[in-house]
Scaffold this motif. Structure first.
Motif, PDB file in Angstrom:
ATOM      1  N   LEU A   1       0.962  -1.227  -0.053  1.00  0.00           N
ATOM      2  CA  LEU A   1       0.039  -0.066   0.210  1.00  0.00           C
ATOM      3  C   LEU A   1       1.058   1.355  -0.032  1.00  0.00           C
ATOM      4  N   THR A   2       1.886   1.305   0.784  1.00  0.00           N
ATOM      5  CA  THR A   2       2.883   2.389   0.869  1.00  0.00           C
ATOM      6  C   THR A   2       3.365   2.403  -0.394  1.00  0.00           C
ATOM      7  N   ASP A   3       3.999   1.514  -1.240  1.00  0.00           N
ATOM      8  CA  ASP A   3       4.640   1.639  -2.739  1.00  0.00           C
ATOM      9  C   ASP A   3       3.614   2.208  -3.658  1.00  0.00           C
ATOM     10  N   ARG A   4       2.247   1.679  -3.672  1.00  0.00           N
ATOM     11  CA  ARG A   4       1.250   2.120  -4.439  1.00  0.00           C
ATOM     12  C   ARG A   4       0.945   3.696  -4.197  1.00  0.00           C
ATOM     13  N   GLN A   5       0.930   3.909  -3.140  1.00  0.00           N
ATOM     14  CA  GLN A   5       0.858   5.575  -2.797  1.00  0.00           C
ATOM     15  C   GLN A   5       1.872   6.052  -3.373  1.00  0.00           C
ATOM     16  N   ASP A   6       3.222   5.770  -3.372  1.00  0.00           N
ATOM     17  CA  ASP A   6       4.383   6.360  -3.777  1.00  0.00           C
ATOM     18  C   ASP A   6       4.467   6.325  -5.284  1.00  0.00           C
ATOM     19  N   THR A   7       4.264   5.272  -5.986  1.00  0.00           N
ATOM     20  CA  THR A   7       4.527   4.992  -7.224  1.00  0.00           C
ATOM     21  C   THR A   7       3.195   4.571  -8.338  1.00  0.00           C
ATOM     22  N   GLY A   8       1.959   4.514  -7.381  1.00  0.00           N
ATOM     23  CA  GLY A   8       0.979   4.192  -8.268  1.00  0.00           C
ATOM     24  C   GLY A   8       0.647   2.780  -8.982  1.00  0.00           C
ATOM     25  N   ARG A   9       1.645   2.015  -8.533  1.00  0.00           N
ATOM     26  CA  ARG A   9       1.628   0.586  -9.128  1.00  0.00           C
ATOM     27  C   ARG A   9       1.534  -0.294  -7.982  1.00  0.00           C
ATOM     28  N   GLY A  10       0.932  -1.597  -8.430  1.00  0.00           N
ATOM     29  CA  GLY A  10       0.465  -2.547  -7.557  1.00  0.00           C
ATOM     30  C   GLY A  10       1.716  -3.536  -7.189  1.00  0.00           C
ATOM     31  N   ARG A  11       1.497  -4.479  -6.680  1.00  0.00           N
ATOM     32  CA  ARG A  11       2.804  -5.431  -6.141  1.00  0.00           C
ATOM     33  C   ARG A  11       2.176  -6.672  -5.799  1.00  0.00           C
ATOM     34  N   LEU A  12       2.809  -7.874  -6.275  1.00  0.00           N
ATOM     35  CA  LEU A  12       2.304  -9.286  -6.315  1.00  0.00           C
ATOM     36  C   LEU A  12       2.921  -9.663  -5.032  1.00  0.00           C
ATOM     37  N   ILE A  13       2.111 -10.277  -4.003  1.00  0.00           N
ATOM     38  CA  ILE A  13       2.539 -10.814  -2.442  1.00  0.00           C
ATOM     39  C   ILE A  13       2.463 -12.152  -2.750  1.00  0.00           C
ATOM     40  N   ARG A  14       3.569 -12.995  -2.602  1.00  0.00           N
ATOM     41  CA  ARG A  14       3.390 -14.309  -2.440  1.00  0.00           C
ATOM     42  C   ARG A  14       4.093 -14.857  -1.130  1.00  0.00           C
ATOM     43  N   LEU A  15       3.349 -15.483  -0.377  1.00  0.00           N
ATOM     44  CA  LEU A  15       3.634 -16.035   0.903  1.00  0.00           C
ATOM     45  C   LEU A  15       3.250 -17.688   1.100  1.00  0.00           C
ATOM     46  N   SER A  16       4.119 -18.496   1.978  1.00  0.00           N
ATOM     47  CA  SER A  16       3.579 -19.794   2.090  1.00  0.00           C
ATOM     48  C   SER A  16       3.997 -20.171   3.534  1.00  0.00           C
ATOM     49  N   LEU A  17       3.213 -20.930   4.138  1.00  0.00           N
ATOM     50  CA  LEU A  17       3.912 -21.902   5.485  1.00  0.00           C
ATOM     51  C   LEU A  17       5.144 -22.453   5.359  1.00  0.00           C
ATOM     52  N   ALA A  18       5.418 -22.983   4.082  1.00  0.00           N
ATOM     53  CA  ALA A  18       6.678 -23.763   3.789  1.00  0.00           C
ATOM     54  C   ALA A  18       7.718 -22.712   3.894  1.00  0.00           C
ATOM     55  N   ALA A  19       7.546 -21.413   3.120  1.00  0.00           N
ATOM     56  CA  ALA A  19       8.700 -20.657   3.044  1.00  0.00           C
ATOM     57  C   ALA A  19       8.717 -19.875   4.585  1.00  0.00           C
ATOM     58  N   THR A  20       7.895 -19.775   5.271  1.00  0.00           N
ATOM     59  CA  THR A  20       8.076 -19.478   6.711  1.00  0.00           C
ATOM     60  C   THR A  20       8.857 -20.384   7.644  1.00  0.00           C
ATOM     61  N   ALA A  21       8.639 -21.839   7.319  1.00  0.00           N
ATOM     62  CA  ALA A  21       9.574 -22.751   7.975  1.00  0.00           C
ATOM     63  C   ALA A  21      10.747 -22.640   7.612  1.00  0.00           C
ATOM     64  N   ALA A  22      11.204 -22.548   6.299  1.00  0.00           N
ATOM     65  CA  ALA A  22      12.451 -22.518   5.815  1.00  0.00           C
ATOM     66  C   ALA A  22      13.026 -21.324   6.391  1.00  0.00           C
ATOM     67  N   TRP A  23      12.478 -20.134   6.668  1.00  0.00           N
ATOM     68  CA  TRP A  23      12.988 -18.838   7.425  1.00  0.00           C
ATOM     69  C   TRP A  23      13.367 -19.326   8.597  1.00  0.00           C
ATOM     70  N   LEU A  24      12.462 -19.843   9.484  1.00  0.00           N
ATOM     71  CA  LEU A  24      12.728 -20.421  10.760  1.00  0.00           C
ATOM     72  C   LEU A  24      13.765 -21.215  11.058  1.00  0.00           C
ATOM     73  N   LEU A  25      13.847 -22.320  10.143  1.00  0.00           N
ATOM     74  CA  LEU A  25      14.772 -23.576  10.108  1.00  0.00           C
ATOM     75  C   LEU A  25      16.302 -23.074   9.787  1.00  0.00           C
ATOM     76  N   TYR A  26      16.250 -22.288   8.555  1.00  0.00           N
ATOM     77  CA  TYR A  26      17.600 -22.056   8.064  1.00  0.00           C
ATOM     78  C   TYR A  26      17.983 -20.803   7.895  1.00  0.00           C
ATOM     79  N   GLY A  27      17.172 -19.721   8.290  1.00  0.00           N
ATOM     80  CA  GLY A  27      17.301 -18.273   8.203  1.00  0.00           C
ATOM     81  C   GLY A  27      17.191 -17.800   6.697  1.00  0.00           C
ATOM     82  N   ILE A  28      16.601 -18.626   5.700  1.00  0.00           N
ATOM     83  CA  ILE A  28      16.374 -18.352   4.308  1.00  0.00           C
ATOM     84  C   ILE A  28      15.354 -17.211   4.378  1.00  0.00           C
ATOM     85  N   ARG A  29      15.300 -16.063   4.158  1.00  0.00           N
ATOM     86  CA  ARG A  29      14.344 -15.103   4.247  1.00  0.00           C
ATOM     87  C   ARG A  29      14.257 -14.581   2.856  1.00  0.00           C
ATOM     88  N   PRO A  30      12.936 -15.079   2.139  1.00  0.00           N
ATOM     89  CA  PRO A  30      12.904 -14.410   0.696  1.00  0.00           C
ATOM     90  C   PRO A  30      12.290 -12.910   0.757  1.00  0.00           C
TER      91      PRO A  30
END
Length: 139
Positions: free
Chosen positions: A51-80
């Motif tokens: 929303l902040t980016d849209r206010q600044d640039t007028g463009r949208g953003r694709l947001i992709r999250l998953s439980l598995a990616a959060t698990a990888a972050w917690l386990l291995y410190g991999i933060r996409p």
């Protein structure tokens, strides 16, 4: 990515249950549904950033999250980054939990019973019967 996630199953599939095990063959769990909560907080942060980016640039953003990616972050410190594709997590091998049994429909590949203890049956007592082949009675 095309299916709903379930925190406890993702904990098992990504290795969190093994990390949290108290020894032996019994899997452990996190003290809370941390993947659900963590992914929810990340989603809220990503939406605010979008929303902040849209206010600044007028463009949208694709947001992709998953439980598995959060698990990888917690386990291995991999933060996409919030706009990156989900982190690939190796798929678990389901072979130890599956078997093939003969049935009136031909070979049937199915899951073994989920409960294991000494003396427990390793598989189901009988294969399925044809639809309508059993009387509708309580055993």
């Amino acid at each position: 990515a095309g299916r709903r996630g379930f925190d406890s199953l993702v904990q098992a599939a990504t290795g969190i249950a093994a990390v949290e095990a108290a020894g032996g063959d019994r899997p452990g769990v996190l003290p809370a549904q941390a993947l659900d909560h963590g992914t929810g907080y990340l989603l809220a942060a990503a939406v605010l950033r979008a929303l902040t980016d849209r206010q600044d640039t007028g463009r949208g953003r694709l947001i992709r999250l998953s439980l598995a990616a959060t698990a990888a972050w917690l386990l291995y410190g991999i933060r996409p980054p919030l706009d990156a594709p989900p982190v690939p997590v190796p798929a678990p091998d389901p072979a130890p939990w599956l078997t093939v049994t003969g049935s009136p429909y031909g070979p049937l590949r199915h899951a073994l019973p989920p409960v294991h203890y000494e003396g427990a049956p390793r598989t189901w007592s009988r294969p399925p019967t044809r639809w309508g082949g059993d009387p509708a009675v309580w055993r």
